[in-house]
Design an enzyme around this catalytic site. Structure first.
Site, PDB file in Angstrom:
ATOM      1  NE  ARG A   1      -3.334   0.363   2.144  1.00 38.01           N
ATOM      2  CZ  ARG A   1      -3.923  -0.844   3.623  1.00 38.01           C
ATOM      3  NH1 ARG A   1      -3.270  -0.226   4.401  1.00 38.01           N
ATOM      4  NH2 ARG A   1      -5.378  -1.456   3.281  1.00 38.01           N
ATOM      5  CE1 TYR A   2       0.484   4.096   4.273  1.00 38.46           C
ATOM      6  CE2 TYR A   2       0.877   1.578   4.735  1.00 38.46           C
ATOM      7  CZ  TYR A   2       0.314   2.456   5.218  1.00 38.46           C
ATOM      8  OH  TYR A   2      -0.980   2.688   6.063  1.00 38.46           O
TER       9      TYR A   2
ATOM     10  NE  ARG B   1       5.296   1.966   6.158  1.00 35.17           N
ATOM     11  CZ  ARG B   1       5.001   3.072   5.714  1.00 35.17           C
ATOM     12  NH1 ARG B   1       5.292   3.560   4.138  1.00 35.17           N
ATOM     13  NH2 ARG B   1       4.024   4.236   6.237  1.00 35.17           N
TER      14      ARG B   1
ATOM     15  CB  CYS C   1      -4.524 -15.215  16.868  1.00 38.32           C
ATOM     16  SG  CYS C   1      -4.439 -14.392  15.390  1.00 38.32           S
TER      17      CYS C   1
ATOM     18  CB  CYS D   1      -9.170  -9.775  18.211  1.00 32.00           C
ATOM     19  SG  CYS D   1      -7.555 -10.181  19.337  1.00 32.00           S
TER      20      CYS D   1
ATOM     21  CB  CYS E   1     -10.086 -10.473  14.120  1.00 36.26           C
ATOM     22  SG  CYS E   1      -8.742 -10.988  12.864  1.00 36.26           S
TER      23      CYS E   1
ATOM     24  NE  ARG F   1      -4.848  -8.239   7.578  1.00 29.35           N
ATOM     25  CZ  ARG F   1      -3.988  -7.722   8.790  1.00 29.35           C
ATOM     26  NH1 ARG F   1      -3.280  -8.393   9.137  1.00 29.35           N
ATOM     27  NH2 ARG F   1      -3.546  -6.606   8.237  1.00 29.35           N
TER      28      ARG F   1
ATOM     29  CG  ASP G   1      -9.866  -1.142  10.903  1.00 32.76           C
ATOM     30  OD1 ASP G   1      -9.522  -0.063  11.021  1.00 32.76           O
ATOM     31  OD2 ASP G   1      -8.847  -2.203  11.301  1.00 32.76           O
TER      32      ASP G   1
ATOM     33  CG  ASP H   1      -6.098   1.190   8.200  1.00 34.73           C
ATOM     34  OD1 ASP H   1      -5.389   1.223   6.858  1.00 34.73           O
ATOM     35  OD2 ASP H   1      -4.674   0.341   8.517  1.00 34.73           O
TER      36      ASP H   1
ATOM     37  CE  LYS I   1      -1.252   0.863  10.381  1.00 38.10           C
ATOM     38  NZ  LYS I   1      -1.321   0.248   9.244  1.00 38.10           N
TER      39      LYS I   1
HETATM   40  C1  LIG Z   1      -0.033  -0.761   8.911  1.00 43.38           C
HETATM   41  C2  LIG Z   1       0.726  -1.035   7.716  1.00 43.38           C
HETATM   42  C3  LIG Z   1       1.784  -1.377   7.404  1.00 43.38           C
HETATM   43  C4  LIG Z   1       2.832  -0.415   8.422  1.00 43.38           C
HETATM   44  O1  LIG Z   1       2.688   0.997   8.622  1.00 43.38           O
HETATM   45  P1  LIG Z   1       3.294   2.136   9.141  1.00 43.38           P
HETATM   46  O2  LIG Z   1       3.071   3.024   9.543  1.00 43.38           O
HETATM   47  O3  LIG Z   1       4.660   1.946   8.965  1.00 43.38           O
HETATM   48  O4  LIG Z   1       3.876   1.204  10.778  1.00 43.38           O
HETATM   49  C5  LIG Z   1       1.911  -1.419   5.927  1.00 43.38           C
HETATM   50  N1  LIG Z   1       1.491  -1.597   5.369  1.00 43.38           N
HETATM   51  C6  LIG Z   1       0.305  -1.914   5.710  1.00 43.38           C
HETATM   52  C7  LIG Z   1      -1.232  -2.400   4.392  1.00 43.38           C
HETATM   53  C8  LIG Z   1      -0.238  -2.053   6.930  1.00 43.38           C
HETATM   54  O5  LIG Z   1      -1.748  -1.595   6.610  1.00 43.38           O
END
Ligand SMILES: *Cc1c(COP(=O)(O)O)cnc(C)c1O
Length: 419
Positions: free
Chosen positions: A137-138, A141, A150, A154, A157, A159, A318, A355, A362
């Protein structure tokens, strides 16, 4: 500070019930497990094998099950399985039907309601998965889902569509393909391994996964998201810690929602991780009647810090299907944040985020401190509500040229670009 103890809106009745949950609580004698050997009890595999997973087992543990819990549990096998470790069940106060530990793991009927806005995949992960079980998404990362299991489930959850496989999603992590994606994407410098709970993998399997990721030259940072120190602290063995520390820099985010979850066992497990040099952060979900009170949240954040866990995120719950009974207003979340910032140790203040529904990531949602801002000045308030101003400084148009950035920062490659 007094005014923060019960911000407007909450009825004193609910407020005092939430506060009562903070009182020193003697975990129930091991009740139905009174005759279990200490060595079995402290063995994480024994704990997994003896999880509460059926209505009969739950009734034995909590004879005063409510009709909503009984019916919710009957329906759980088609939504999100029931599972509670014997250890975690010992933190439930059997005398309190609103116990903040109990309502996180014991299903209730409203779980089966679907409110407007609610979704099976609230954060839009499916649309951002170039490979099954990997969310990109980002720019720099990725999130790697290593398992759909798990130690306990929870009820809120995010997911639940895939976790526990009760809804028939049939998720099978394809670790080779997931790792290969990271290998082919040099812009990925940070891999967050989550699930499910990755610490449910065997030591060998987890070690292997982290080792393969660590061997990729452009991966700088490894992270694990887990609730294991809370649900099953015995899993955090010295052997596991010895394996984990081979993969530094490795960070761990621990999901914790109520101060009572930080029992002696949990504190010791977190201590073992911290002693392995693993920087620890926390993730907390804002939950109605669990932690949606400034005093409860403050106690949780203080306890986490005392365990060397730096509060990281506080999540607005969420919009997962069947979670309306867990959600709290954003207004309430903002009041809680206002009650922390400036009133207590800065390290104890998490970032409150939503989120973004549909996959926007986020986004920090902070109480407004800036009252006005123009070319001349910024006017802002402090934690006590006193107003201050700061003169605005004109930008230097040549500013960026004076920064020597070596090597030059290259724009992140398009995330879908195949290399
Ligand atoms: C939460 C999340 C991350 C990590 O986000 P940070 O803000 O860097 O902790 C990376 N990818 C996805 C899809 C996430 O939901």
């Amino acid at each position: 500070m007094q005014e923060h103890d019960e911000p407007g809106g909450g009825s004193p009745d609910i407020g005092s019930r939430r506060l009562a949950s903070l009182k020193q609580f003697q975990p129930a004698s091991r009740s139905i497990w009174a005759r279990v050997d200490e060595s079995d009890w402290n063995d994480w595999r024994w704990q997994l094998k003896h999880r509460i997973a059926t209505l009969d087992q739950l009734e034995a543990l909590l004879p005063a099950l409510t009709p909503s819990e009984r019916e919710g549990t009957r329906l759980a096998s088609r939504k999100l399985s029931l599972a509670i470790t014997p250890y975690f069940s010992g933190l439930i106060d059997p005398a309190d039907p609103d116990c903040p530990i109990r309502c996180q793991v014991v299903p209730r009927l409203p779980e089966n309601d679907r409110s407007p806005w609610e979704m099976a995949d609230p954060c839009g992960e499916e649309g951002q998965s170039p490979v099954p079980g990997l969310v990109h998404r980002y720019p720099d990362r990725v999130l790697l889902l290593a398992t759909d299991r798990c130690a306990a489930y929870c009820r809120f959850c995010t997911r639940s569509r895939l976790v526990s496989n009760a809804a028939g999603y049939d998720f099978h992590p394809a670790l080779d393909r997931q790792i290969d994606y990271v290998r082919r994407h040099p812009e990925v410098r940070d891999v967050l391994v989550s699930g499910g709970d990755p610490l449910l993998l065997s030591d060998d399997k987890l070690d292997g996964l982290l080792g393969e990721l660590r061997a990729i030259p452009h991966v700088e940072l490894l992270r694990i998201g887990t609730r294991m120190p809370i649900f099953l602290p015995a899993r955090i063995t010295p052997e596991l810690c010895a394996r984990l520390r081979r993969h530094h820099p490795l960070f761990i985010s621990v999901h914790a929602n109520h101060p009572r979850e930080l029992s002696l066992e949990a504190r010791q497990a977190l201590g073992r991780l911290a002693d392995a040099g693993i920087p620890l952060g926390s993730q907390t979900v804002l939950l109605r009647h669990v932690n949606d009170h400034p005093a409860v949240m403050r106690a949780l954040m203080h306890k986490l810090l005392a365990c060397r866990v730096r509060p990281y995120y506080l999540y607005q719950c969420d919009l997962i299907a069947g979670s309306a009974h867990f959600r709290t207003s954003v207004r309430r979340g903002l009041e809680i944040m206002d009650s922390l910032r400036g009133h207590t140790t800065g390290y104890a203040v998490p970032r409150y985020v939503i989120d973004a529904p549909g996959g926007g990531g986020k986004v920090p949602i902070h109480p407004p401190y800036i009252l006005s801002h123009n070319a001349d000045r910024v006017v802002f308030r402090n934690h006590e509500g006193r107003v201050f101003e700061y003169p605005e400084t004109p930008d230097d148009p040549a500013g960026d040229r004076r920064l020597s950035i070596t090597p030059p920062l290259s724009p992140a490659r398009s995330r879908w670009e195949e290399s």
